[in-house]
Scaffold this active site. Structure first.
Site, PDB file in Angstrom:
ATOM      1  N   LYS A   1       0.822  -1.212   0.000  1.00  0.00           N
ATOM      2  CA  LYS A   1       0.000   0.000   0.000  1.00  0.00           C
ATOM      3  C   LYS A   1       0.856   1.263   0.000  1.00  0.00           C
ATOM      4  O   LYS A   1       0.509   2.247  -0.643  1.00  0.00           O
ATOM      5  CB  LYS A   1      -0.943   0.008   1.207  1.00  0.00           C
ATOM      6  CG  LYS A   1      -2.007  -1.080   1.191  1.00  0.00           C
ATOM      7  CD  LYS A   1      -3.071  -0.878   2.252  1.00  0.00           C
ATOM      8  CE  LYS A   1      -2.528  -0.996   3.659  1.00  0.00           C
ATOM      9  NZ  LYS A   1      -2.003  -2.353   3.956  1.00  0.00           N
TER      10      LYS A   1
ATOM     11  N   ARG B   1      11.866 -10.309   5.732  1.00  0.00           N
ATOM     12  CA  ARG B   1      12.511  -9.017   5.987  1.00  0.00           C
ATOM     13  C   ARG B   1      13.537  -9.125   7.105  1.00  0.00           C
ATOM     14  O   ARG B   1      13.320  -9.813   8.102  1.00  0.00           O
ATOM     15  CB  ARG B   1      11.479  -7.952   6.366  1.00  0.00           C
ATOM     16  CG  ARG B   1      10.691  -7.425   5.220  1.00  0.00           C
ATOM     17  CD  ARG B   1       9.988  -6.131   5.540  1.00  0.00           C
ATOM     18  NE  ARG B   1       9.079  -6.201   6.672  1.00  0.00           N
ATOM     19  CZ  ARG B   1       8.023  -5.399   6.825  1.00  0.00           C
ATOM     20  NH1 ARG B   1       7.755  -4.480   5.919  1.00  0.00           N
ATOM     21  NH2 ARG B   1       7.250  -5.517   7.883  1.00  0.00           N
TER      22      ARG B   1
ATOM     23  N   ARG C   1      -2.163 -11.498  12.205  1.00  0.00           N
ATOM     24  CA  ARG C   1      -2.541 -10.190  11.653  1.00  0.00           C
ATOM     25  C   ARG C   1      -3.434 -10.357  10.421  1.00  0.00           C
ATOM     26  O   ARG C   1      -4.404  -9.615  10.233  1.00  0.00           O
ATOM     27  CB  ARG C   1      -1.290  -9.388  11.282  1.00  0.00           C
ATOM     28  CG  ARG C   1      -0.468  -8.928  12.484  1.00  0.00           C
ATOM     29  CD  ARG C   1       0.879  -8.380  12.046  1.00  0.00           C
ATOM     30  NE  ARG C   1       0.750  -7.165  11.243  1.00  0.00           N
ATOM     31  CZ  ARG C   1       1.739  -6.663  10.502  1.00  0.00           C
ATOM     32  NH1 ARG C   1       2.916  -7.277  10.451  1.00  0.00           N
ATOM     33  NH2 ARG C   1       1.562  -5.557   9.822  1.00  0.00           N
TER      34      ARG C   1
ATOM     35  N   ARG D   1      12.251  -8.602  12.931  1.00  0.00           N
ATOM     36  CA  ARG D   1      11.375  -7.964  13.905  1.00  0.00           C
ATOM     37  C   ARG D   1      10.320  -8.946  14.387  1.00  0.00           C
ATOM     38  O   ARG D   1       9.907  -9.852  13.646  1.00  0.00           O
ATOM     39  CB  ARG D   1      10.691  -6.735  13.291  1.00  0.00           C
ATOM     40  CG  ARG D   1      11.655  -5.651  12.856  1.00  0.00           C
ATOM     41  CD  ARG D   1      10.940  -4.401  12.424  1.00  0.00           C
ATOM     42  NE  ARG D   1       9.837  -4.664  11.492  1.00  0.00           N
ATOM     43  CZ  ARG D   1       9.262  -3.721  10.743  1.00  0.00           C
ATOM     44  NH1 ARG D   1       9.677  -2.471  10.821  1.00  0.00           N
ATOM     45  NH2 ARG D   1       8.289  -4.010   9.917  1.00  0.00           N
TER      46      ARG D   1
ATOM     47  N   ARG E   1     -11.395   0.590   8.897  1.00  0.00           N
ATOM     48  CA  ARG E   1     -11.054  -0.817   9.045  1.00  0.00           C
ATOM     49  C   ARG E   1     -12.284  -1.690   9.279  1.00  0.00           C
ATOM     50  O   ARG E   1     -12.215  -2.901   9.144  1.00  0.00           O
ATOM     51  CB  ARG E   1     -10.081  -1.015  10.215  1.00  0.00           C
ATOM     52  CG  ARG E   1      -8.696  -0.413   9.999  1.00  0.00           C
ATOM     53  CD  ARG E   1      -7.806  -0.699  11.185  1.00  0.00           C
ATOM     54  NE  ARG E   1      -6.510  -0.057  11.075  1.00  0.00           N
ATOM     55  CZ  ARG E   1      -5.463  -0.584  10.465  1.00  0.00           C
ATOM     56  NH1 ARG E   1      -5.563  -1.775   9.901  1.00  0.00           N
ATOM     57  NH2 ARG E   1      -4.314   0.061  10.403  1.00  0.00           N
TER      58      ARG E   1
END
Length: 211
Positions: free
Chosen positions: A13, A127, A171, A160, A88
């Protein structure tokens, strides 16, 4: 151009929003950024929001809507805006509709970036971030030539906590639970535009140019 950008974490996004912002010269409004600015600026809304945040609670919708009204009233939104991270839920979407109606504004489109869950997991779980300078790498798409060390400063690379696979899947589960009703809500209004988020970086631009 007044647009809402929807999509799961890791859908790209931010990249798409930057392209829309540049093309249409409209502000990219992120709920998180808006909250941080109010808290940092010590505004009345920011102080109220901070009380909830410090208590580990979600900031109530009415506070977010009040911040949104303040933001959309600013001069740089005269030619439009791109909302990212809001709404949301359907109640938030209904509150936003009421706000826009009061302001005499209408949405042009709600763009949904569609990305398969497994692609999101691959993107985010791979990542790695440098502890020293914050540089970002990816074990598959952009690995460091120095292995577990940063190419720029030699710092350690780490994953992370929110990039762990189990966290990502949780999530995604929350995202799907909240967003599925939102898709139906905007589809019924004829505003929803589905875009392949696994494709080109100008996919949203091409979608909007067809409006």
């Amino acid at each position: 151009m007044r647009v809402i950008l929807l999509g799961p974490p890791g859908a790209g996004k931010g990249t798409q929003a930057a392209a829309v912002k540049e093309r249409y010269r409209i502000p990219h409004i992120s709920t998180g950024d808006m909250l941080r600015e109010h808290v940092k600026g010590g505004t009345e809304l920011g102080r109220k929001a901070k009380e909830f945040m410090d208590g580990g609670k979600l900031v109530p919708d009415q506070l977010i809507i009040a911040m949104m009204e303040d933001r959309l009233s600013q001069g740089d939104c005269e030619n439009g805006f791109l909302l990212d991270g809001f709404p949301r839920t359907v109640p938030q979407a209904e509150a936003l509709d009421e706000l826009l109606s009061r302001m005499g504004l209408q949405l042009d489109a709600v763009v949904l970036l569609e990305v398969a869950d497994e692609v999101v997991v691959q993107r985010l779980s791979g990542r790695r971030v440098c502890r020293s300078c914050g540089a970002i790498y990816h074990v598959s798409f952009h690995p460091s030539s120095k292995g577990d060390l940063c190419e720029a400063c030699g710092g350690d690379l780490y994953q992370r906590d929110d990039d762990r696979e189990d966290v990502i899947r949780r999530r995604l589960s929350v995202y799907h639970e909240q967003t599925s009703p939102l898709e139906a809500y905007y589809d019924a209004k004829g505003l929803l535009r589905r875009v392949n988020g696994e494709g080109a970086t100008d996919a949203v631009l091409r979608c909007l140019e067809g409006l």
